[in-house]
Design a protein around this motif. Sequence first.
Motif, mmCIF file in Angstrom:
data_model
loop_
_atom_site.group_PDB
_atom_site.id
_atom_site.type_symbol
_atom_site.label_atom_id
_atom_site.label_comp_id
_atom_site.label_asym_id
_atom_site.label_seq_id
_atom_site.Cartn_x
_atom_site.Cartn_y
_atom_site.Cartn_z
ATOM 1 N N SER A 181 -5.759 -1.521 0.091
ATOM 2 C CA SER A 181 -5.721 -2.209 1.388
ATOM 3 C C SER A 181 -6.824 -3.258 1.522
ATOM 4 O O SER A 181 -6.752 -4.117 2.396
ATOM 5 N N ASP A 182 -7.851 -3.210 0.669
ATOM 6 C CA ASP A 182 -8.917 -4.216 0.695
ATOM 7 C C ASP A 182 -8.503 -5.532 0.036
ATOM 8 O O ASP A 182 -9.161 -6.548 0.224
ATOM 9 N N VAL A 217 0.833 -1.200 0.000
ATOM 10 C CA VAL A 217 0.000 0.000 0.000
ATOM 11 C C VAL A 217 0.870 1.255 0.000
ATOM 12 O O VAL A 217 0.542 2.244 -0.651
#
Length: 131
Positions: free
Chosen positions: A93-94, A43
């Motif tokens: 981030s998912d 990320v």
Amino acid sequence: MKRIFSILTPVLFALILSLFCYGCQKESVLYTGFDVELLEVDVEKQTIRVRDLREEGKTFGQDCTLDCSELTERGYILYVNYDTSEETYLSLSDLQPGDELFLSIHESELAKVKSGKARLYGIQLGTQRLS
């Protein structure tokens, strides 16, 4: 009057020619549907590592890093619930290692895949794990 016309004619001709040439620029073809498995998400650097799931014509190989920086600015990480057809937009981030992804990438970026500098246009999460 003739003098003004003789000066303006080449200028207008050059303007029309440049506008015509601008309109004839080659379009960048967008390829979609590359089926890959997510190996790692970074990320902070806005990159993902993937491996190609296709048996033939492997574009990304067994380990390829892709730039997602422009992708996250535009918000083109999509999840479609296959049962309800509901669409949800995600962030990097998912995503989780092991997820199946469908990638969209411009033709001009495909040449940069081996160097790790290729930028993605879009990601669709194929793994059905969100409710």
